[in-house]
Design an enzyme around this catalytic site. Sequence first.
Site, PDB file in Angstrom:
ATOM      1  N   GLY A  33     -47.528  39.663   2.124  1.00 12.96           N
ATOM      2  CA  GLY A  33     -47.215  38.368   1.515  1.00 12.96           C
ATOM      3  C   GLY A  33     -48.298  37.870   0.575  1.00 12.96           C
ATOM      4  N   TYR A 187     -40.919  27.018  14.144  1.00 12.78           N
ATOM      5  CA  TYR A 187     -42.175  27.528  13.567  1.00 12.78           C
ATOM      6  C   TYR A 187     -43.229  27.650  14.669  1.00 12.78           C
ATOM      7  CZ  TYR A 187     -46.171  27.613  10.284  1.00 12.78           C
ATOM      8  OH  TYR A 187     -47.307  27.947   9.583  1.00 12.78           O
TER       9      TYR A 187
HETATM   10  N1  LIG Z   1     -49.620  26.445   3.818  1.00 13.18           N
HETATM   11  C1  LIG Z   1     -50.174  25.968   4.901  1.00 13.18           C
HETATM   12  O1  LIG Z   1     -50.644  24.814   4.939  1.00 13.18           O
HETATM   13  C2  LIG Z   1     -50.249  26.819   6.135  1.00 13.18           C
HETATM   14  C3  LIG Z   1     -50.768  26.229   7.307  1.00 13.18           C
HETATM   15  C4  LIG Z   1     -50.843  27.014   8.445  1.00 13.18           C
HETATM   16  C5  LIG Z   1     -50.469  28.347   8.412  1.00 13.18           C
HETATM   17  N2  LIG Z   1     -49.973  28.879   7.263  1.00 13.18           N
HETATM   18  C6  LIG Z   1     -49.565  30.295   7.296  1.00 13.18           C
HETATM   19  O2  LIG Z   1     -50.039  30.965   6.149  1.00 13.18           O
HETATM   20  C7  LIG Z   1     -49.209  32.111   5.897  1.00 13.18           C
HETATM   21  C8  LIG Z   1     -48.827  32.173   4.433  1.00 13.18           C
HETATM   22  O3  LIG Z   1     -47.993  31.066   4.113  1.00 13.18           O
HETATM   23  P1  LIG Z   1     -48.135  30.224   2.777  1.00 13.18           P
HETATM   24  O4  LIG Z   1     -48.339  28.816   3.176  1.00 13.18           O
HETATM   25  O5  LIG Z   1     -49.083  30.856   1.848  1.00 13.18           O
HETATM   26  O6  LIG Z   1     -46.620  30.311   2.228  1.00 13.18           O
HETATM   27  P2  LIG Z   1     -46.029  30.902   0.872  1.00 13.18           P
HETATM   28  O7  LIG Z   1     -46.729  30.360  -0.317  1.00 13.18           O
HETATM   29  O8  LIG Z   1     -44.563  30.677   0.971  1.00 13.18           O
HETATM   30  O9  LIG Z   1     -46.341  32.464   0.972  1.00 13.18           O
HETATM   31  C9  LIG Z   1     -45.662  33.260   1.901  1.00 13.18           C
HETATM   32  C10 LIG Z   1     -45.777  34.723   1.514  1.00 13.18           C
HETATM   33  O10 LIG Z   1     -44.959  35.465   2.429  1.00 13.18           O
HETATM   34  C11 LIG Z   1     -43.969  36.194   1.688  1.00 13.18           C
HETATM   35  N3  LIG Z   1     -42.734  36.321   2.453  1.00 13.18           N
HETATM   36  C12 LIG Z   1     -41.954  35.338   2.975  1.00 13.18           C
HETATM   37  N4  LIG Z   1     -40.898  35.869   3.605  1.00 13.18           N
HETATM   38  C13 LIG Z   1     -40.999  37.214   3.489  1.00 13.18           C
HETATM   39  C14 LIG Z   1     -40.215  38.307   3.929  1.00 13.18           C
HETATM   40  N5  LIG Z   1     -39.070  38.140   4.590  1.00 13.18           N
HETATM   41  N6  LIG Z   1     -40.642  39.558   3.630  1.00 13.18           N
HETATM   42  C15 LIG Z   1     -41.772  39.765   2.935  1.00 13.18           C
HETATM   43  N7  LIG Z   1     -42.557  38.758   2.479  1.00 13.18           N
HETATM   44  C16 LIG Z   1     -42.175  37.510   2.756  1.00 13.18           C
HETATM   45  C17 LIG Z   1     -43.752  35.372   0.422  1.00 13.18           C
HETATM   46  O11 LIG Z   1     -43.148  36.175  -0.562  1.00 13.18           O
HETATM   47  P3  LIG Z   1     -42.428  35.547  -1.866  1.00 13.18           P
HETATM   48  O12 LIG Z   1     -43.517  35.186  -2.827  1.00 13.18           O
HETATM   49  O13 LIG Z   1     -41.559  36.647  -2.333  1.00 13.18           O
HETATM   50  O14 LIG Z   1     -41.683  34.329  -1.403  1.00 13.18           O
HETATM   51  C18 LIG Z   1     -45.184  34.982   0.121  1.00 13.18           C
HETATM   52  O15 LIG Z   1     -45.880  36.053  -0.469  1.00 13.18           O
HETATM   53  C19 LIG Z   1     -48.008  31.971   6.842  1.00 13.18           C
HETATM   54  O16 LIG Z   1     -48.177  32.817   7.948  1.00 13.18           O
HETATM   55  C20 LIG Z   1     -48.059  30.519   7.267  1.00 13.18           C
HETATM   56  O17 LIG Z   1     -47.465  30.292   8.519  1.00 13.18           O
HETATM   57  C21 LIG Z   1     -49.848  28.146   6.120  1.00 13.18           C
END
Ligand SMILES: NC(=O)c1ccc[n+]([C@@H]2O[C@H](COP(=O)([O-])OP(=O)(O)OC[C@H]3O[C@@H](n4cnc5c(N)ncnc54)[C@H](OP(=O)(O)O)[C@@H]3O)[C@@H](O)[C@H]2O)c1
Length: 302
Positions: A33, A187
């Site tokens: 991701g 979640y």
């Molecule tokens: N943002 C926050 O504040 C926060 C807080 C706590 C934890 N997290 C954790 O951080 C991690 C990354 O999240 P993010 O916030 O950076 O979200 P994000 O910007 O939506 O990035 C998610 C990544 O995962 C990929 N992805 C989603 N579904 C997928 C699938 N079915 N198969 C393959 N790739 C997939 C997305 O690909 P696409 O680009 O193609 O959509 C993207 O590259 C997650 O585990 C999340 O729970 C985030």
Amino acid sequence: MKIPGELQFMVNARMVQKTTAARMDGRVCVITGATSGVGYKTAKCLAQGGAHLVIVCRNQQKAAAVKQELEAAFHTQVDVILADFSRLSEVRKAANFLLANYPHIDVLINNVGIHNTRRTLTEDGIETVFAVNHLASFLFTRLLLPRMLESTPSRIIQINSEGHRFGGLDINDLNWDKRRYKGLQGYGASKIAQLLTVWEFADRLKGTGVTINAVHPGEVKTNIGMNNGFFYRLYNRYIIRWFLKDAATSGSAIYYAAAAPEMAEVSGEFFNQTIPEKPAAHALDRKLGKKVWAISEKLAGL
Ligand SMILES: NC(=O)c1ccc[n+]([C@@H]2O[C@H](COP(=O)([O-])OP(=O)(O)OC[C@H]3O[C@@H](n4cnc5c(N)ncnc54)[C@H](OP(=O)(O)O)[C@@H]3O)[C@@H](O)[C@H]2O)c1
């Protein structure tokens, strides 16, 4: 004023985070991701640190753009593997490709994660958030373990979340057939399950030279949740985002977990970015963890 233990995470979120000047030249880092948000910023830090990156992504165009950008900016190698982590078959395919083509893996970062406000099932018949956030990372890690063991010292980093504190895990109702689905708890359930298996992995890996830790990347501006309905997106874009930090802070925190020499022997810990932290009590239930491990093995076909 003494802060109750359960609220310490709020204090930790505001603490000055650790950084490292350690480089990762030539070290093979697999990250899932990496096309957006936390994963993208982490990939950038790793490329800047000289790592040889393997980004596992579902969108070919986005992945190609990341590869082109990072290779041009940091003169390091970025390989792309395409896989949709909502399909267990594609998780397996990606792992098999890695096993066949990468004799050495130094760091594995399971970052892919989603948040859905509505319950859906994957084609494997599993609630989608649980399948993507927990089961896919569990299966991917299990399949790559032999290679991580051959590549010691090596590190596994599970991108988890303070969202595990929302609760929601019911091992008798993982698919939310008996309860009304709530996005935050869906979640939470996925992140609790992942944390419980981190402790199990850590026990099994003790003394092997492979470490595993969970990292909450901070509350940061990313695309998470933007697949949900119009009102959620509006709320996210115009209200929630004001309270969020730039995801570059997450990239730096995860780079620390991957590269810092002082992290070389740390395993089985939860970090609020770079600060070690005690997770919620329900995520420390080792009896439940063993059940989650067994169910995850069964669901993942291991
Ligand atoms: N943002 C926050 O504040 C926060 C807080 C706590 C934890 N997290 C954790 O951080 C991690 C990354 O999240 P993010 O916030 O950076 O979200 P994000 O910007 O939506 O990035 C998610 C990544 O995962 C990929 N992805 C989603 N579904 C997928 C699938 N079915 N198969 C393959 N790739 C997939 C997305 O690909 P696409 O680009 O193609 O959509 C993207 O590259 C997650 O585990 C999340 O729970 C985030």
